[in-house]
Motif scaffolding. Structure first.
Motif, PDB file in Angstrom:
ATOM      1  N   GLN A 181       9.330   5.687   6.996  1.00  0.00           N
ATOM      2  CA  GLN A 181       9.117   5.088   8.332  1.00  0.00           C
ATOM      3  C   GLN A 181       7.478   4.513   8.602  1.00  0.00           C
ATOM      4  N   LYS A 182       6.621   5.359   8.012  1.00  0.00           N
ATOM      5  CA  LYS A 182       5.444   4.977   8.212  1.00  0.00           C
ATOM      6  C   LYS A 182       4.787   4.176   6.920  1.00  0.00           C
ATOM      7  N   LEU A 183       5.327   4.070   6.011  1.00  0.00           N
ATOM      8  CA  LEU A 183       4.853   3.684   4.727  1.00  0.00           C
ATOM      9  C   LEU A 183       4.444   1.998   4.753  1.00  0.00           C
ATOM     10  N   GLU A 184       5.225   1.024   5.582  1.00  0.00           N
ATOM     11  CA  GLU A 184       4.790  -0.268   5.369  1.00  0.00           C
ATOM     12  C   GLU A 184       3.311  -0.406   6.397  1.00  0.00           C
ATOM     13  N   ALA A 185       3.314   0.219   7.249  1.00  0.00           N
ATOM     14  CA  ALA A 185       2.316   0.301   8.090  1.00  0.00           C
ATOM     15  C   ALA A 185       0.946   0.842   7.294  1.00  0.00           C
ATOM     16  N   THR A 186       1.077   2.029   6.650  1.00  0.00           N
ATOM     17  CA  THR A 186      -0.023   2.596   6.026  1.00  0.00           C
ATOM     18  C   THR A 186      -0.342   1.721   4.788  1.00  0.00           C
ATOM     19  N   ALA A 187       0.681   1.050   4.133  1.00  0.00           N
ATOM     20  CA  ALA A 187       0.364   0.241   2.958  1.00  0.00           C
ATOM     21  C   ALA A 187      -0.517  -1.044   3.503  1.00  0.00           C
ATOM     22  N   LYS A 188      -0.458  -1.538   4.662  1.00  0.00           N
ATOM     23  CA  LYS A 188      -1.110  -2.655   5.080  1.00  0.00           C
ATOM     24  C   LYS A 188      -2.475  -2.298   5.161  1.00  0.00           C
ATOM     25  N   LYS A 189      -2.809  -1.043   5.810  1.00  0.00           N
ATOM     26  CA  LYS A 189      -4.122  -0.551   6.155  1.00  0.00           C
ATOM     27  C   LYS A 189      -4.917  -0.438   4.678  1.00  0.00           C
ATOM     28  N   ARG A 190      -4.147  -0.094   3.706  1.00  0.00           N
ATOM     29  CA  ARG A 190      -4.693   0.092   2.568  1.00  0.00           C
ATOM     30  C   ARG A 190      -4.997  -1.136   2.048  1.00  0.00           C
ATOM     31  N   GLU A 191      -4.209  -2.262   1.999  1.00  0.00           N
ATOM     32  CA  GLU A 191      -4.449  -3.590   1.680  1.00  0.00           C
ATOM     33  C   GLU A 191      -5.625  -4.250   2.142  1.00  0.00           C
ATOM     34  N   SER A 192      -5.746  -4.004   3.496  1.00  0.00           N
ATOM     35  CA  SER A 192      -6.928  -4.473   4.238  1.00  0.00           C
ATOM     36  C   SER A 192      -8.303  -3.936   3.655  1.00  0.00           C
ATOM     37  N   ALA A 193      -8.119  -2.576   3.485  1.00  0.00           N
ATOM     38  CA  ALA A 193      -9.363  -2.089   2.985  1.00  0.00           C
ATOM     39  C   ALA A 193      -9.910  -2.584   1.589  1.00  0.00           C
ATOM     40  N   LEU A 194      -8.707  -2.581   0.524  1.00  0.00           N
ATOM     41  CA  LEU A 194      -8.927  -3.122  -0.741  1.00  0.00           C
ATOM     42  C   LEU A 194      -9.466  -4.538  -0.783  1.00  0.00           C
ATOM     43  N   LYS A 195      -9.158  -5.452   0.273  1.00  0.00           N
ATOM     44  CA  LYS A 195      -9.486  -6.849   0.115  1.00  0.00           C
ATOM     45  C   LYS A 195     -10.787  -7.004   0.962  1.00  0.00           C
ATOM     46  N   SER A 196     -11.690  -5.990   1.311  1.00  0.00           N
ATOM     47  CA  SER A 196     -12.802  -6.170   2.063  1.00  0.00           C
ATOM     48  C   SER A 196     -13.809  -6.727   1.204  1.00  0.00           C
ATOM     49  N   ALA A 197     -14.294  -7.943   1.781  1.00  0.00           N
ATOM     50  CA  ALA A 197     -15.651  -8.394   1.052  1.00  0.00           C
ATOM     51  C   ALA A 197     -16.866  -7.682   1.004  1.00  0.00           C
ATOM     52  N   LYS A 198     -16.731  -6.177   1.636  1.00  0.00           N
ATOM     53  CA  LYS A 198     -17.890  -5.477   1.496  1.00  0.00           C
ATOM     54  C   LYS A 198     -17.848  -4.507   0.175  1.00  0.00           C
ATOM     55  N   ILE A 199     -16.751  -4.717  -0.412  1.00  0.00           N
ATOM     56  CA  ILE A 199     -16.764  -3.919  -2.045  1.00  0.00           C
ATOM     57  C   ILE A 199     -17.189  -4.521  -2.865  1.00  0.00           C
ATOM     58  N   HIS A 200     -18.487  -3.959  -3.686  1.00  0.00           N
ATOM     59  CA  HIS A 200     -19.296  -4.752  -4.605  1.00  0.00           C
ATOM     60  C   HIS A 200     -19.321  -3.673  -5.925  1.00  0.00           C
TER      61      HIS A 200
END
Length: 431
Positions: free
Chosen positions: A306-325
């Motif tokens: 039940q939590k999986l889709e919400a936690t996956a969206k948070k993980r995606e948001s962190a992965l596409k951050s422009a601050k990652i270099h």
């Protein structure tokens, strides 16, 4: 015994040795049976260990768990069967040799003690009905009353008896899984038994029995073909009547399968809930809840699902951050990620950089981080178990990940060969 011992890892060999000792001390005969024998004889990795004893399976199993510091995960007092988990993730089952008689398809069986030959002959398929004697005296003796070895050679799936599907209709789930995962053919007589079960309308197994086979399929590249087979037989409707037409997400499963094997080429057994999320994706919330109930998903799995889709969206948001270099920043985002989250992000995300960072993490950054060992941190003067040790460990990983790869100097070109003479034959003799 040589073939067996060469196929087992250290934990499995220790488990075999311990149950031999425990059974001998109790004057009980013990055999290695089931999937371990099937996989050993066909040269496949042995994942689980299944033991059959003459009596006191529950007692033997619990003693084995205590000796190896494992735990009992499931037991069945009626069938005198116990399942254990040994440290390191090894699954072990211990059961009594028995016969089972059924008054109706899938009903509650009448259990009686039996010889090993009788026990093997009441099992599902011949390739699962082979046993290896483990006690002294006849250690290494192979028992194969239904000639399962021949079916392993010819790669055929054959029931041990004509009542196999009548007694336990859920065996068809395993039949379909074996067909696609192992690449075996269904023997003609077994196919006729299956067809008769469908025509006779007694192929109504408990859908909860499907959970283990779906879970085993989730990590395999043949999962979609197996799901199509289950659908053709009408078995998915036992999980949810809504599984029909475009509600069966075959296109999504195909894409999920492709993504999963691009990230984990060798497969992973930890993405079951992500697989289930995709399988149920097109059902309504009500139908999805009904399917989870039909599959008898454990409470902890339901909560995680039940939590999986919400936690996956948070993980995606962190992965596409422009601050990652830097590579270390990708590693920081994914190092504690659940495999289910990662697979669902890879399935859902249309952002190229997210896909690239996931693959880079598993194919490059994680292997590089694993090159840093605790011994290296100790050698740097830090004591294990202290906050400074962990901080130093993390710092060494970051340094390793962000280090620029050394330039490979090109090899010097070899000198050109000496010029060749344009004349033919020997030079003329001087007169």
């Amino acid at each position: 015994m040589f073939a067996l011992e060469s196929h087992l890892d250290a934990a499995q060999n220790r488990t075999v040795a311990e149950i031999q000792r425990i059974a001998t001390d109790a004057s009980i005969t013990v055999w290695l049976t089931g999937g371990a024998m099937r996989d050993m004889l066909r040269g496949a990795p042995i994942r689980d260990l299944d033991f059959t004893v003459e009596r006191d399976a529950l007692k033997i199993g619990k003693t084995l768990a205590n000796t190896l510091k494992g735990q009992v995960t499931e037991d069945d007092a009626l069938k005198r069967w116990v399942e254990l988990e040994i440290p390191g993730g090894l699954r072990v089952s211990v059961s009594n040799a028995r016969t089972e008689k059924y008054a109706k398809p899938g009903g509650k069986p009448q259990i009686a003690p039996a010889t090993i030959h009788e026990d093997l002959s009441r099992r599902d398929f011949t390739i699962n009905a082979i046993a290896l004697f483990l006690n002294r005296g006849a250690k290494g003796l192979l028992v194969d009353p239904t000639n399962g070895q021949a079916d392993l050679i010819t790669r055929e799936l054959r029931t041990t008896n004509s009542m196999a599907f009548f007694d336990d209709p859920s065996r068809v789930f395993r039949l379909i899984r074996f067909k696609h995962v192992m690449g075996f053919e269904i023997a003609s007589r077994t196919q006729s038994q299956l067809d008769n079960a469908v025509l006779g309308d007694y192929l109504h197994p408990d859908p909860a029995a499907l959970r283990a086979d779906l879970k085993a399929l989730a990590s395999h590249e043949a999962a979609v073909a197996a799901i199509e087979d289950l659908d053709r037989l009408g078995l998915l409707k036992l999980v949810s009547p809504a599984f029909k037409g475009d509600k069966l997400n075959l296109s999504g499963l195909t894409r999920f399968e492709k993504q999963a094997h691009s990230i984990f080429p060798a497969g992973t057994e930890d993405g079951w809930l992500a697989f289930l999320t995709v399988l149920l994706e097109k059902l309504t919330p009500k139908d999805r809840a009904g399917a989870l109930k039909a599959l008898a998903l454990p409470a902890a799995d339901v909560k995680a699902f039940q939590k999986l889709e919400a936690t996956a969206k948070k993980r995606e948001s962190a992965l596409k951050s422009a601050k990652i270099h830097k590579p270390s920043q990708v590693w920081e985002v994914l190092k504690d990620a659940d495999t289910n989250e990662v697979l669902l992000v890879a399935y859902d995300s249309e952002v190229r950089v997210v896909q690239d960072r996931i693959r880079a993490y598993y194919h490059k950054y994680l292997p590089a981080a694993q090159e840093i060992t605790e011994e290296q941190v100790v050698a740097a003067g830090h004591k294990p178990g202290t906050p400074k040790f962990e901080k130093a460990f993390q710092a060494m990983v970051v340094t390793r990940l962000n280090a620029r790869p050394k330039k490979v100097e090109p090899e010097p070109e070899p000198p050109p060969p000496p010029p060749m003479s344009m004349g033919r034959g020997r030079p003329a003799a001087r007169v």
